[in-house]
Design an enzyme around this catalytic site. Structure first.
Site, mmCIF file in Angstrom:
data_model
loop_
_atom_site.group_PDB
_atom_site.id
_atom_site.type_symbol
_atom_site.label_atom_id
_atom_site.label_comp_id
_atom_site.label_asym_id
_atom_site.label_seq_id
_atom_site.Cartn_x
_atom_site.Cartn_y
_atom_site.Cartn_z
ATOM 1 C CE LYS A 1 42.770 45.990 42.019
ATOM 2 N NZ LYS A 1 41.998 46.150 40.526
ATOM 3 C CG ASP B 1 36.923 44.040 40.943
ATOM 4 O OD1 ASP B 1 35.908 43.326 41.513
ATOM 5 O OD2 ASP B 1 37.729 44.790 41.522
#
Length: 382
Positions: free
Chosen positions: A172, A267
């Site tokens: 990420k 998220d």
């Protein structure tokens, strides 16, 4: 389920304890939970007074009355408990006497070395002791190639990679052009150190310098829920969709209620919030939209004008649930057809409760998990 007389949950790999609340189901005449992974005490009241022992066989560690052919439940012994406490105290004292001096020596050596070594301008912050360099991450992801892009989120993108050891990873990478992304990276590193849950992706390590910040995560090979919802090569039935959404709910319940202080995911896809304030209620709203999308197979952003996915569903529940549910999701005939239809309508109602306009009016993830798990038991009983 309250009016049901027969409930057969055998051969379902169900774990945990048998809820004592089932004693209240006075109309229940037959309950079979054999060949599962249940443990704890078998209730003795209500319908359990007439249950046969073979209804509880082949479970991990059930206990209770001898008429069920299971061992008696252990009773805590105060004397034994005191002896254990004394034994643990002596062990801890022994460990302290051995390791505390060693720790002081280790810290002194590190302090001496730190005074001699110059301060590095580029820092590496690692959640675990495993070290993965910036260049190794580039090599593993083929220089963050677009062909390795898994997806994008609020603060960056996720890439698939393979380390030299052959271990598959997900990287990420935070978008440092956003000021909040850098703060988010530091926050995630701090929070993820203490998170442990079977439905949360494990963090292997992190890598950071002035121009690059990334979390190295365990790679999950099965792909995203989106792939299974919208690809013509896959079809998820009611049980599979409900099981997936229960797993997501359990993870959120842990983040909101199982940590020292609530952790906001913030998220989920899609990311929705009408109140403008970041709180656990934002996650609940997003989860509700996700639950609607899972059972309607309609993307939240495909509606035009003032119509939204939430309104699209709320206009049709409960009378016209088949108008909004994913085609071919409910295919049973006769009595089972109506039961499945009612169950999907109940799931949609839970989703809409999560999407209440007022944050205070939204349910919490503990209640969501409880309601959906009960619906899963109902589905198994059909």
């Amino acid at each position: 389920m309250v009016g049901s007389k027969f409930l057969d949950l055998s051969h379902n790999i169900i774990s945990g304890i048998i809820p004592k609340s089932l004693e209240k189901l006075q109309n229940l005449k037959y309950l079979n939970v054999s060949f599962n992974k249940l443990n704890g005490e078998i209730p003795s009241g209500g319908p359990f007074k007439n249950c046969l022992s073979q209804f509880f066989i082949y479970n991990e560690a059930l206990c209770g009355s001898s008429r069920f052919s299971v061992p008696a439940c252990p009773t805590p012994s105060k004397h034994r408990s005191n002896r254990k406490k004394v034994l643990v105290l002596f062990i801890l004292l022994g460990i302290a006497l051995v390791f505390v001096p060693s720790i002081f020596v280790f810290l002194w050596i590190r302090y001496r070395r730190g005074k001699r070594a110059p301060q590095q301008p580029d820092s590496l912050a690692f959640i675990t002791r495993e070290r993965i360099s910036y260049y190794e991450l580039l090599q593993a992801t083929e220089a963050l190639s677009e062909s390795n892009l898994i997806g994008s989120g609020s603060f960056g993108s996720v890439y698939k990679g393979v380390l030299r050891s052959g271990t598959a990873i997900a990287v990420k990478v935070f978008n440092l052009q956003l000021d909040v992304a850098s703060k988010s990276f530091d926050t995630e590193c701090e929070v993820l150190r203490s998170l442990r849950h079977r439905n949360l992706v494990k963090v292997i390590t992190s890598c950071s310098n002035r121009d690059f910040k990334a979390l190295v995560l365990e790679y999950i090979p099965n792909g995203s829920l989106e792939k299974y919802l919208y690809s013509h090569n896959y079809f998820l039935d009611i049980f599979q969709r409900l099981s997936i959404m229960i797993d997501v709910a359990c993870a959120l319940e842990y983040l909101h209620h199982g940590c020292l202080s609530p952790v906001i995911h913030c998220d989920l896809k899609p990311k929705y919030g009408l109140d403008g304030l970041v709180s656990t209620k934002c996650d609940v709203y997003s989860y509700g939209i996700m639950l609607l999308e899972t059972f309607t197979r309609r993307r939240p952003n495909e509606f035009e004008g003032d119509l939204s996915l939430k309104q699209y569903v709320s206009y049709s529940i409960p009378e016209a649930v088949m108008d909004v549910v994913n085609v071919n999701l409910v295919t049973s005939m006769g009595n089972r057809y109506q039961k499945e239809l009612d169950l999907v309508a109940s799931i949609m109602k839970v989703a809409l409760d999560c999407c209440a306009e007022s944050p205070a009016g939204r349910t919490n993830m503990k209640d969501v998990v409880g309601m959906l798990q009960m619906m899963k038991i109902q589905l198994l009983a059909f």
